[in-house]
Design an enzyme around this catalytic site. Sequence first.
Site, PDB file in Angstrom:
ATOM      1  N   ASP A  91       0.858  -1.182   0.000  1.00  0.00           N
ATOM      2  CA  ASP A  91       0.000   0.000   0.000  1.00  0.00           C
ATOM      3  C   ASP A  91       0.898   1.238   0.000  1.00  0.00           C
ATOM      4  O   ASP A  91       2.122   1.135   0.080  1.00  0.00           O
ATOM      5  CB  ASP A  91      -0.969  -0.023   1.194  1.00  0.00           C
ATOM      6  CG  ASP A  91      -0.246  -0.010   2.528  1.00  0.00           C
ATOM      7  OD1 ASP A  91       1.005   0.118   2.561  1.00  0.00           O
ATOM      8  OD2 ASP A  91      -0.935  -0.116   3.558  1.00  0.00           O
ATOM      9  N   GLY A  93       1.081   3.696   2.173  1.00  0.00           N
ATOM     10  CA  GLY A  93       1.403   4.273   3.474  1.00  0.00           C
ATOM     11  C   GLY A  93       0.368   5.290   3.917  1.00  0.00           C
ATOM     12  O   GLY A  93       0.277   5.630   5.090  1.00  0.00           O
ATOM     13  N   ASP A 145      -2.648   8.353  -1.715  1.00  0.00           N
ATOM     14  CA  ASP A 145      -3.977   8.967  -1.701  1.00  0.00           C
ATOM     15  C   ASP A 145      -4.295   9.490  -0.316  1.00  0.00           C
ATOM     16  O   ASP A 145      -3.618   9.172   0.660  1.00  0.00           O
ATOM     17  CB  ASP A 145      -5.045   7.946  -2.110  1.00  0.00           C
ATOM     18  CG  ASP A 145      -5.130   6.776  -1.141  1.00  0.00           C
ATOM     19  OD1 ASP A 145      -4.084   6.408  -0.554  1.00  0.00           O
ATOM     20  OD2 ASP A 145      -6.229   6.232  -0.954  1.00  0.00           O
ATOM     21  N   ASP A 327      -8.168  -7.385   0.322  1.00  0.00           N
ATOM     22  CA  ASP A 327      -7.280  -7.684   1.437  1.00  0.00           C
ATOM     23  C   ASP A 327      -7.992  -7.267   2.709  1.00  0.00           C
ATOM     24  O   ASP A 327      -8.834  -6.375   2.687  1.00  0.00           O
ATOM     25  CB  ASP A 327      -5.972  -6.887   1.334  1.00  0.00           C
ATOM     26  CG  ASP A 327      -6.172  -5.446   1.748  1.00  0.00           C
ATOM     27  OD1 ASP A 327      -6.726  -4.671   0.939  1.00  0.00           O
ATOM     28  OD2 ASP A 327      -5.829  -5.086   2.887  1.00  0.00           O
ATOM     29  N   CYS A 367      -8.350 -27.872   6.588  1.00  0.00           N
ATOM     30  CA  CYS A 367      -7.029 -27.357   6.979  1.00  0.00           C
ATOM     31  C   CYS A 367      -6.363 -28.278   8.007  1.00  0.00           C
ATOM     32  O   CYS A 367      -7.008 -29.093   8.651  1.00  0.00           O
ATOM     33  CB  CYS A 367      -7.127 -25.924   7.497  1.00  0.00           C
ATOM     34  SG  CYS A 367      -7.457 -25.753   9.260  1.00  0.00           S
ATOM     35  N   CYS A 370      -7.908 -28.237  11.615  1.00  0.00           N
ATOM     36  CA  CYS A 370      -9.177 -28.955  11.789  1.00  0.00           C
ATOM     37  C   CYS A 370      -9.000 -30.460  11.620  1.00  0.00           C
ATOM     38  O   CYS A 370      -9.751 -31.246  12.183  1.00  0.00           O
ATOM     39  CB  CYS A 370     -10.212 -28.427  10.803  1.00  0.00           C
ATOM     40  SG  CYS A 370     -10.680 -26.721  11.169  1.00  0.00           S
ATOM     41  N   HIS A 396      -6.070 -21.638  10.503  1.00  0.00           N
ATOM     42  CA  HIS A 396      -7.461 -21.997  10.181  1.00  0.00           C
ATOM     43  C   HIS A 396      -8.199 -20.829   9.510  1.00  0.00           C
ATOM     44  O   HIS A 396      -8.845 -21.016   8.480  1.00  0.00           O
ATOM     45  CB  HIS A 396      -8.237 -22.457  11.407  1.00  0.00           C
ATOM     46  CG  HIS A 396      -9.706 -22.501  11.109  1.00  0.00           C
ATOM     47  ND1 HIS A 396     -10.275 -23.519  10.383  1.00  0.00           N
ATOM     48  CD2 HIS A 396     -10.691 -21.589  11.332  1.00  0.00           C
ATOM     49  CE1 HIS A 396     -11.567 -23.244  10.192  1.00  0.00           C
ATOM     50  NE2 HIS A 396     -11.840 -22.072  10.759  1.00  0.00           N
TER      51      HIS A 396
END
Length: 430
Positions: A91, A93, A145, A327, A367, A370, A396
């Site tokens: 990103d 910052g 931005d 994200d 996973c 689990c 998980h």
Amino acid sequence: MSIQFQIEATRDDARAGKLITPHAVVETPVFMPVGTVGTVKGIPQDLLEELGVNILLGNTYHLYLRPGVETVRQMGGLHGFMSWDRVILTDSGGFQVFSLNELRKVTEEGVTFRSHLDGSTHFFSPESSMEAQIGLGADIIMAFDECTEFPANWERMRTSMEMTARWAARSKKYFEEHKGEVPWGRAHVRPDASIGAGERQLSVQAAELRCAGQTRASALRQAEASRKNPAGTSVSAAGGATQSLFGIVQGGMDFELRRESAERTIEIGFPGYAIGGMSVGEPRETSREVVKATLAHLPKDKPRYLMGVGTPEEIAMYAGMGVDMMDCVLPTRAARHGLLFTSAGKISIKQARYAKDSGSLDPACRCRVCQRYSRAYLRHLYAANEVLAQVLNTIHNLSFYLDTMQRVRHSIRLGEGTRPPSGVSSQPKP
Ligand SMILES: [Zn+2]
């Protein structure tokens, strides 16, 4: 080459495709785990690879403050420094400066802010953010931005949006003049399928070149990891790949300002477009409406990145609306607080009801956590404040998010429409 974006299947507004970058190919729509300071907290890189993570995020603000951009640059950029051969996005910052710094001072030139670590004074501008992101060397970097706060009145939203547009132009100008300074050596990507044995050897040598300063064993390990990448890419020393700079649409919660911001950002011209300024405290329904309105003004043939969103059902919903990249710190941050997403809803593992629960965390999850551990054991680790609790919980939650997106991609390719897949819910378990 910097990136290519291929849409391979569509269903209503949703798209499934491939983002081909200088380091790896990413299947979209994709969820990108957040690796704030060069690590997805608690999870080693080989495990991220095993989980199928092909792209992760780094935060420029945090890496700039510690260990510092120059250190990372000298270590071959973030890829070399953290030994990660797949894709990285940083990103600008800006968001952290706005969210972590109450004493910031914004002018046309940039933002003066105080470090949250030691109180020292720093300055970010479009130019210095680009300089930092080129030094970090992510495949995809973001324009600097101003993230408009919520709530904000129309005048404030307009002024902020216009500044973001001017900063986007300055970001692009600096990037175009300095993009050759990325610390990669010279690299380009080609599909693994087309690589023969001789070329594969070349790609091993390329990886060694790229990893100059590291041990040969480490370079070979990276080359091998690159070769094994199931997304199927390899890096060669030939060619002249560069980073890709994405623009960011702002405009607060006003549809018209969002439209104008999208048009002005597109006019400057970027290979991908992000929707910023969401998840700043607005109601969920407002986020959905603003994203929908903004998507209508973004080019269909470029990747669209919705920043900082969201719950499992939200990422499925936004993918259905035509978002390609997302994200969020939610899966990893929630995991560290014992909040786990399951196919039956969100659970808080610290609750006493799980103290003698021998069942697996989520019987529908494949996973490694689990498959192996009981809820009782996970609750015990959490209650005892064991490091392993954070590691297992994070594995998980990340698996749950990645699996959700895999199912979304699959359903788009099968033409099954844009509903969130069944079993995706972050409502508390009854
Ligand atoms: Zn699981």
